[in-house]
Design a protein around this motif. Sequence first.
Motif, PDB file in Angstrom:
ATOM      1  N   ILE A 106      -1.774   8.533   8.815  1.00 36.26           N
ATOM      2  CA  ILE A 106      -2.798   9.431   8.281  1.00 36.26           C
ATOM      3  C   ILE A 106      -3.577  10.166   9.357  1.00 36.26           C
ATOM      4  O   ILE A 106      -4.378  11.049   9.019  1.00 36.26           O
ATOM      5  CB  ILE A 106      -3.761   8.677   7.348  1.00 36.26           C
ATOM      6  CG1 ILE A 106      -4.525   7.593   8.116  1.00 36.26           C
ATOM      7  CG2 ILE A 106      -3.033   8.098   6.160  1.00 36.26           C
ATOM      8  CD1 ILE A 106      -5.634   6.973   7.297  1.00 36.26           C
ATOM      9  N   ASP A 127       3.315   3.245   3.859  1.00 37.76           N
ATOM     10  CA  ASP A 127       2.152   4.053   4.195  1.00 37.76           C
ATOM     11  C   ASP A 127       2.534   5.194   5.134  1.00 37.76           C
ATOM     12  O   ASP A 127       3.566   5.177   5.780  1.00 37.76           O
ATOM     13  CB  ASP A 127       1.030   3.209   4.805  1.00 37.76           C
ATOM     14  CG  ASP A 127       1.522   2.291   5.917  1.00 37.76           C
ATOM     15  OD1 ASP A 127       2.713   2.386   6.286  1.00 37.76           O
ATOM     16  OD2 ASP A 127       0.724   1.489   6.414  1.00 37.76           O
ATOM     17  N   VAL A 136      -3.288   5.219  -1.843  1.00 36.36           N
ATOM     18  CA  VAL A 136      -4.173   6.120  -1.118  1.00 36.36           C
ATOM     19  C   VAL A 136      -3.679   7.535  -1.372  1.00 36.36           C
ATOM     20  O   VAL A 136      -2.637   7.946  -0.858  1.00 36.36           O
ATOM     21  CB  VAL A 136      -4.175   5.809   0.392  1.00 36.36           C
ATOM     22  CG1 VAL A 136      -5.105   6.760   1.132  1.00 36.36           C
ATOM     23  CG2 VAL A 136      -4.583   4.362   0.647  1.00 36.36           C
ATOM     24  N   ASP A 137      -4.423   8.270  -2.191  1.00 35.39           N
ATOM     25  CA  ASP A 137      -4.017   9.639  -2.535  1.00 35.39           C
ATOM     26  C   ASP A 137      -4.818  10.628  -1.704  1.00 35.39           C
ATOM     27  O   ASP A 137      -6.048  10.693  -1.802  1.00 35.39           O
ATOM     28  CB  ASP A 137      -4.231   9.914  -4.023  1.00 35.39           C
ATOM     29  CG  ASP A 137      -3.711  11.283  -4.432  1.00 35.39           C
ATOM     30  OD1 ASP A 137      -2.676  11.699  -3.887  1.00 35.39           O
ATOM     31  OD2 ASP A 137      -4.340  11.941  -5.274  1.00 35.39           O
ATOM     32  N   VAL A 138      -4.111  11.385  -0.871  1.00 36.42           N
ATOM     33  CA  VAL A 138      -4.722  12.395  -0.010  1.00 36.42           C
ATOM     34  C   VAL A 138      -4.596  13.741  -0.711  1.00 36.42           C
ATOM     35  O   VAL A 138      -3.489  14.218  -0.949  1.00 36.42           O
ATOM     36  CB  VAL A 138      -4.030  12.437   1.368  1.00 36.42           C
ATOM     37  CG1 VAL A 138      -4.688  13.483   2.257  1.00 36.42           C
ATOM     38  CG2 VAL A 138      -4.066  11.072   2.029  1.00 36.42           C
ATOM     39  N   THR A 172       0.932   5.540   0.129  1.00 34.54           N
ATOM     40  CA  THR A 172       0.175   6.756   0.427  1.00 34.54           C
ATOM     41  C   THR A 172       0.871   7.942  -0.216  1.00 34.54           C
ATOM     42  O   THR A 172       2.084   8.117  -0.073  1.00 34.54           O
ATOM     43  CB  THR A 172       0.073   6.980   1.942  1.00 34.54           C
ATOM     44  OG1 THR A 172      -0.504   5.819   2.548  1.00 34.54           O
ATOM     45  CG2 THR A 172      -0.800   8.174   2.247  1.00 34.54           C
ATOM     46  N   THR A 211       0.854  -1.187   0.000  1.00 38.50           N
ATOM     47  CA  THR A 211       0.000   0.000   0.000  1.00 38.50           C
ATOM     48  C   THR A 211       0.889   1.236   0.000  1.00 38.50           C
ATOM     49  O   THR A 211       1.836   1.320   0.774  1.00 38.50           O
ATOM     50  CB  THR A 211      -0.911   0.025   1.235  1.00 38.50           C
ATOM     51  OG1 THR A 211      -1.726  -1.141   1.251  1.00 38.50           O
ATOM     52  CG2 THR A 211      -1.806   1.257   1.221  1.00 38.50           C
ATOM     53  N   VAL A 254     -10.156  11.925  -0.467  1.00 43.22           N
ATOM     54  CA  VAL A 254      -9.156  10.865  -0.440  1.00 43.22           C
ATOM     55  C   VAL A 254      -9.634   9.785  -1.402  1.00 43.22           C
ATOM     56  O   VAL A 254     -10.801   9.384  -1.371  1.00 43.22           O
ATOM     57  CB  VAL A 254      -8.946  10.302   0.984  1.00 43.22           C
ATOM     58  CG1 VAL A 254     -10.243   9.781   1.580  1.00 43.22           C
ATOM     59  CG2 VAL A 254      -7.899   9.193   0.968  1.00 43.22           C
ATOM     60  N   VAL A 305      -8.744   5.992  -3.197  1.00 40.86           N
ATOM     61  CA  VAL A 305      -7.977   4.757  -3.108  1.00 40.86           C
ATOM     62  C   VAL A 305      -8.013   4.083  -4.476  1.00 40.86           C
ATOM     63  O   VAL A 305      -9.054   3.565  -4.901  1.00 40.86           O
ATOM     64  CB  VAL A 305      -8.542   3.821  -2.030  1.00 40.86           C
ATOM     65  CG1 VAL A 305      -7.707   2.539  -1.962  1.00 40.86           C
ATOM     66  CG2 VAL A 305      -8.565   4.516  -0.676  1.00 40.86           C
TER      67      VAL A 305
END
Length: 935
Positions: free
Chosen positions: A198, A195, A228-230, A179, A177, A209, A211
Motif C-alpha cells: 500500500i 494484501d 481493506v478497500d482503497v 486488499t 486480509t 480507505v 477496513v
Amino acid sequence: MKKLIILPFILFCFAVLAQQGHIRGKISDGETGEGLFGATILKQGTTTGISSDFEGNYSLALEPGVHTIVISYISYQAQTIENVTVKGGEVTTLDVVLRPDVAQLGEVVVTAEAMRDSELGLMTFQRKSANVLDGASYQTFRKTGDRDLASAIRRVTGVSIQSGKFVYVRGLGDRYTRTTLNGMTIPGLDPDRNDVQIDIFPTSILENVIVYKTFSPNLPGDFTGGIVDVEMKSFPESKTTTVSLGFGFNPDMNLKDNYLHYKGGKTDWLGFDDGTRELPFPSNTIIPNESSNDPQLETLTRSLNPQLGIQRKRSFLNTTFTFNHGNQLNVGKKTIGYTAIFNYQNRYEYYDDIEFGEYTKNDDASQTELFKEEVRKGELSQTSVLWSGLLAGSLKFDKHSFSASVFRTQNGVSEASDRINRNYDETSATLYENILTYSQRSVTNGILSGTHQIKKLRADWKNSFTISRTYDPDFRSTSISITDPENPTINRGDGAGIRRFWRDLNEFNENLKLDFTLPYGKSNKLQFGAMGIYKDREFKVDSYLLDATSRSGVPLDPDYFLQPENIWTADGQRGTYLEGNYEAPNNYEANSSVYAGYVMTEMTFQRLKAVFGARVEKADMFYTGADIFGNTFDNDHTLDELDILPSVNLVYSLTETMSLRGSFGQTLARPSFKEKSAAQIYDPITKRFYNGNLNLNQTMINNYDLRWENFFVGGGGDMIALSLFYKQFDGHIELVTFDVAPDNVRPRNSGESVVYGMEFEFKKKLDFITPSLSGLSFGTNVSLANSEVDLESVIVNESGLNEFQSRQFNARAGETIDKTRPMGGQSPYLINAYLNFTDKEGTMNANVSYNVQGESLFIIGVGAVPDIYTQPFHSLNFNVYRNFGAENKHRITFRTDNILKSEKKDLYKSHGDAEAIYSVFKPGRTFTVSYSLTF
C-alpha cells in the motif's frame, strides 16, 4: 463583421466563468450514510441552485464573495450554512449530512467555519453501516500530512503495518486480509500475497480507505481478518497540481562508502532490467557434458556475465518524487473528472550485521540449549526503485456515471551480500559467500465501471483486468570453502559451489462484478449481484551450476572463475565450465476461477436494522507440472469447491449517537498458486527453501462479532468503541518446517483452532480539558486476542502422528506439553496510538504515532525443530509539516521513522527460555525532509 462581434462575446463569457468559484460536496442521509439523490442546494434569497446527483454529489457555481447556502430535501431537516466563502476560480468543499425529521421539519443553522474539518460523511457511513468497519478519509490524510497510505492507515483500529507496506487486520497474517482497489480484487507486487503493497498509493489520490471487519454477502468470501478497500478519487474537488520532492537519510545506510552493489543495467533506475541480465542463450539449450570435449561448452560458459563478486561504492540519499494533477469540469449537465499521478521512490538499505540461523533441539533431552546447525553472518545491501502511475477519468450525467482508470507500478530491487556461512553439523565447513540478485516486479491494472439509476433500481458494474510479473534475472551465488584457510576450495562436499538461475512468473487476472440495489417499503432495500474472477499463471525457472576442473587452491575472489583466461576450453580441458540443472517441479502452469452470486436484504424496524443473506461461491483450480518424485500433472483439478456463505448483521440504535452491533458470517481462505504447487523455491539471501503442497485444502471460518460504539455529539471524529470477536477455523493454513531440514518450510492445514479477543478504540479532541488545547487530539486503539490450536487434530505425517504426540516425543526433561498452542500468524496484542496538533489556521500540523504488534508464532517447528516467533517491532514515528507562502501553497514536511531504533527479529524459542536467531535486521532511524508545491 459577425466574427468581430461574436469573438469579444465569447471572451467575455470565458472571463465571467473564470471569475466564478464553485461549492462542491456531497449530501448524505444521516440515517443510512448514503448519498441523497435530488437534494436542493440554493443560494439563500435567490433562485440560483442545483440538485444533487444520484450519488449525492453536487457542484454549484457562484460569484466570488460570502454566501449563505440552504440545503433541503423532502422530510429532512433543512440546513442553512452561513459564511460560505467563494473565491474566483477556486473550489470550496462543503459536505452536508441531512437528518430525517418528519415530526418537526425544523431547520438547522450552522456556519461554514464549524464544518471546515468535518468528517461527517465517513463517520455517518461508519455509524450507519451494517458491517463493523473502521477507516480514514481524505480530510484525515490532509490534516495529518501523511504522504502515502502505509503511513496514514496506522491509525485505523486493529490495523498494523508489516515491513512498512503490508496491512494486517486484528493481528491475523496476510492470508486472512484482502486488499481491494475501488472494490475490485487486484494482486500486489507479490502475487502470492493477498494484501497489496500500500505504500504505492499517495494519499493525494485517495477518497478514503475502509477496513471491513465483518462479512456481508456483497463482499468476497475469502477474508477473515478484514477487507481493506482503497477508494481513489473519481471527481477531484478542484483543479489542482501538486509536485513534491523529498530526501531521506539513515546514518546506518545512506552516504556509506562501503555500500555493496554490482554492475547492473542502464535502466535499473527505472525499476527494470534492460536485458543485461537476460539468459544469453535459449532456455532449451542442451549443455554439453565437460567429458564430451565439445567446444560449444566454452561458448556457452563465456556468454555468461562474468561478475560474481560484490563491489563497493558510496550510497546516496533516499529520494521521493510525486506529481499529481486533477480537475472537475462542469459542461452543461455533464460532470467530468480526471486524475493523473506519478510517484517515484529510490531507497538504499545497508545492514552490516545481518544474521540467519538454523537450530534444532539437542539430541539429549536433558539439554535445553538449542543445537547450532548453521549460521550465516555478514553484510547485505538492497537498492530499491519503486514507481507508480495512474490515469483516471470519470463522466457523470443524468442518472449515469462511468469511470475508467489505468494503474501501473514497477519495482526493481538489487541485492548484494558478503558473508561467512558456518556449518556445525553435516559438513562442519566454513564458507565465504557472495550473493548477487535482481528482482523486478510489475503490476498493470485497468478498471472500467459504471453506475446507473433506472427508476428505483440502482445498477453498478465493474470490470478489472490485471497483468502482473515477477522476474528474477540471473541470481548469482558463489560459495568458497575456507574450512582450511590455506587451501580454499569449491568442493561441493563442503556445500561450496557456484549457482545461477533465472526465474519468471507471469499472471493474468480478470475480475467482473455486478451489483443491484432495489429499495422497497419505507426504508428497506434488496441487494443482489454476481462476480467472477479468473486467474492464469505460468512459472518458469532456468537453473545452472558452474564447476571447475581444479576445485582446490582457488583465490577468495568470486570473479576469478569467469575471467577469460580461467574459462574451460576444449583444447586445454581446464578451467570453469557450465552445467545444466533442470528442475522440473519449478516449472508449472496453473489457473483458477471463482464464480459467485449473492442476495441480501436490509430491513429497518424502528431502532433495529437487520441485514441478512447468503453468498454462493464456486471455486476451481487446475495444475500442470511435476513433483520431485517424478509424478506429472496435466491440468489436474486440484481444487473443486462449492460453498454457501450465510451472514447476519444486526444494528440496534441505543441513542442517536450510540449503537450496539452483532454479526455472524461464514467465510473461507483458499490456498494460493504458490502454496498449492509442487515447486521448491530457493532464496539465495536467506539460503532457505519454500516448498509447495498440492494436498492443501481451503480453510472454513465461522465469525462472530459484538460491538458497542458511541460517536460523541458534535462530530469532529470523536468516538469510543468496544468490540468482542470470536472465530472458529477448520483447517487453517500455517507454515511449518521439515523435521530433518530446518532450512525448508512448507504450508500445511492445521486442524481446528479458535481466535477470540476484544478491540478498544478512543478518539477525542482535547479542547474539553481547556480551550487552549483546541488544536490537540488524541487517539488510541488496542486489540487483544487469544488463539488456540487443538494439537490432537493436527496430523504431522503419513503415519497419522499428531502434533501433540510429536511434541511429547521431542520434549525436554521436565517440560509439560499443552494440548493447545497459539495459531500461526496470530498476534496476541496490537496497539496504535497518536497525538496530533493542528494550529487554528490549519497551516501547521505535528503528529506522533506509535504502533506495535505482539510476539506471534511465525513458523511452526516439527520434530526436533523449535517454533519460530516474530518479535514485537516498536514503531515510534514523528511527522510535522508547515504550509507557507502565497495562499499557503508551499509545504515543508519533516519526518522521523523508527525513533526507538527497533529491530526486526525472528527467534527460535524452546523450553527453558532457550532462544536463538532465525533472522535479524536492524533498520535504524530514518530522517526525511520534503517540499511540495500546490498550484
